[in-house]
Design a protein around this motif. Sequence first.
Motif, mmCIF file in Angstrom:
data_model
loop_
_atom_site.group_PDB
_atom_site.id
_atom_site.type_symbol
_atom_site.label_atom_id
_atom_site.label_comp_id
_atom_site.label_asym_id
_atom_site.label_seq_id
_atom_site.Cartn_x
_atom_site.Cartn_y
_atom_site.Cartn_z
ATOM 1 N N LEU A 74 -4.916 11.508 0.590
ATOM 2 C CA LEU A 74 -5.033 10.515 1.655
ATOM 3 C C LEU A 74 -4.825 9.377 1.108
ATOM 4 C CD1 LEU A 74 -5.969 9.747 4.546
ATOM 5 C CD2 LEU A 74 -8.272 9.816 3.656
ATOM 6 N N ALA A 75 -5.393 9.035 -0.040
ATOM 7 C CA ALA A 75 -5.068 7.780 -0.683
ATOM 8 C C ALA A 75 -3.696 7.399 -1.046
ATOM 9 C CB ALA A 75 -5.961 7.804 -2.279
ATOM 10 N N VAL A 76 -3.065 8.458 -1.500
ATOM 11 C CA VAL A 76 -1.605 8.387 -1.767
ATOM 12 C C VAL A 76 -0.879 7.752 -0.492
ATOM 13 C CG1 VAL A 76 0.688 9.567 -2.418
ATOM 14 C CG2 VAL A 76 -1.480 10.024 -3.627
ATOM 15 N N VAL A 77 -1.239 8.476 0.325
ATOM 16 C CA VAL A 77 -0.578 8.302 1.984
ATOM 17 C C VAL A 77 -0.889 6.569 2.253
ATOM 18 C CG1 VAL A 77 -0.448 8.645 4.368
ATOM 19 C CG2 VAL A 77 -0.512 10.574 3.000
ATOM 20 N N VAL A 78 -1.968 6.264 2.154
ATOM 21 C CA VAL A 78 -2.634 5.007 2.295
ATOM 22 C C VAL A 78 -1.604 3.912 1.361
ATOM 23 C CG1 VAL A 78 -4.129 3.473 2.340
ATOM 24 C CG2 VAL A 78 -4.748 5.462 3.385
#
Length: 94
Positions: A74-78
Amino acid sequence: MMDIDQETYDKIIETHIDVKHVRAGIDKMSCQLDDHEKRIRVLEKCSIEDHEERIRMLEERQNRWLGRNAFIGLAVVVVLQIAGIVVQIVFLGS
């Protein structure tokens, strides 16, 4: 004594080295097999409750890893979304 040419000698040496690698691999697999057999013997001595507790702990560990991986994903997507927005502002703003 019989003389051999260099090519034959090199092939003998290569074969000798290959045999050493195969033996090392067999020794490693044998050690791993011994380790697995020891673990099986330990597990056989455990009670059902011990097995259930071990399974529960492994499931908890797996869930923690899955949670961490989901958070990282999720952090990478954000971060990628923010980077995309910044790129759009830079190129469209120019």
